[in-house]
Write a protein that holds these residues in place. Structure first.
Motif, PDB file in Angstrom:
ATOM      1  N   TRP A   5       0.845  -1.177   0.000  1.00 49.54           N
ATOM      2  CA  TRP A   5       0.000   0.000   0.000  1.00 49.54           C
ATOM      3  C   TRP A   5       0.886   1.234   0.000  1.00 49.54           C
ATOM      4  N   TRP A  21      -9.548  13.011 -10.706  1.00 51.48           N
ATOM      5  CA  TRP A  21      -8.105  12.956 -10.563  1.00 51.48           C
ATOM      6  C   TRP A  21      -7.600  11.572 -10.933  1.00 51.48           C
ATOM      7  N   THR A  22      -6.330  11.524 -11.331  1.00 53.07           N
ATOM      8  CA  THR A  22      -5.648  10.260 -11.578  1.00 53.07           C
ATOM      9  C   THR A  22      -4.295  10.308 -10.886  1.00 53.07           C
ATOM     10  N   LYS A  24      -0.683   8.470 -10.672  1.00 51.37           N
ATOM     11  CA  LYS A  24       0.150   7.565 -11.469  1.00 51.37           C
ATOM     12  C   LYS A  24       1.462   7.289 -10.740  1.00 51.37           C
ATOM     13  N   HIS A  34       7.133  -5.406  -9.888  1.00 51.92           N
ATOM     14  CA  HIS A  34       6.099  -4.376  -9.924  1.00 51.92           C
ATOM     15  C   HIS A  34       6.226  -3.565 -11.198  1.00 51.92           C
ATOM     16  N   ALA A  37       1.655   1.783 -12.323  1.00 47.13           N
ATOM     17  CA  ALA A  37       0.252   1.655 -11.920  1.00 47.13           C
ATOM     18  C   ALA A  37      -0.392   3.028 -11.901  1.00 47.13           C
ATOM     19  N   SER A  38      -1.710   3.031 -12.045  1.00 49.86           N
ATOM     20  CA  SER A  38      -2.457   4.288 -11.918  1.00 49.86           C
ATOM     21  C   SER A  38      -3.834   3.976 -11.356  1.00 49.86           C
ATOM     22  N   TYR A  39      -4.446   5.001 -10.782  1.00 50.46           N
ATOM     23  CA  TYR A  39      -5.788   4.859 -10.234  1.00 50.46           C
ATOM     24  C   TYR A  39      -6.523   6.174 -10.453  1.00 50.46           C
ATOM     25  N   SER A  40      -7.706   6.091 -11.046  1.00 49.36           N
ATOM     26  CA  SER A  40      -8.533   7.280 -11.271  1.00 49.36           C
ATOM     27  C   SER A  40      -9.662   7.296 -10.256  1.00 49.36           C
ATOM     28  N   PHE A  41      -9.961   8.479  -9.755  1.00 49.40           N
ATOM     29  CA  PHE A  41     -11.041   8.641  -8.795  1.00 49.40           C
ATOM     30  C   PHE A  41     -11.575  10.063  -8.910  1.00 49.40           C
TER      31      PHE A  41
END
Length: 137
Positions: A5, A21-22, A24, A34, A37-41
């Motif tokens: 995490w 927002w994203t 990265k 690894h 990675a990215s996460y959009s929210f």
């Protein structure tokens, strides 16, 4: 041995509204399994609440409280307690109030002008059973 995490601290924008927002994370320069990675929210920024709107949800026929009804003064939300009461803190302004208890009651809807603390009684009509509702089609 591995990163499971990560904590990211972000500063919210100073304007009201929806903010997509994203985040990265580039591929590390390490010999680890690894990749990038990215996460959009998204989230909604709002003004600081100034008033409390108390909504009392009751069954229009039985005059009994409705527990766990959803109260929406978009984007603000709440749920009624066992006494059928929800308190929603919001800034002054015009809102459309919705009180929903899906599957049991018709949605209650009314415009609301909030200029101070207020109490609103929402009388919800029970849904008609399917066999009775078919007669109104």
């Amino acid at each position: 041995s591995a990163l499971y995490w990560a904590e990211v601290e972000l500063k919210a924008p100073g304007t009201e509204g929806y903010c997509p927002w994203t985040v990265k994370f580039p591929e590390p320069d390490l010999e680890l399994p690894h990749g990038a990675a990215s996460y959009s929210f998204g989230f909604v920024t709002v003004r600081h609440p100034e008033h409390v709107v108390t909504v009392e949800a009751i069954d229009k026929d039985e005059k009994t409280p409705i527990e766990n009804a959803e109260v929406i003064l978009s984007p603000y939300r709440g749920y009624t307690n066992e006494r059928g009461v929800a308190k929603v803190e919001i800034p002054k302004g015009r809102y459309e109030l919705y009180v929903l208890k899906r599957g049991n009651y018709q949605t209650f809807q009314t415009p609301v002008e909030v200029a101070s603390d207020m109490v609103i009684k929402a009388e919800l009509m029970p849904e008609l059973p399917e066999d009775e509702a078919a007669g109104y089609a």
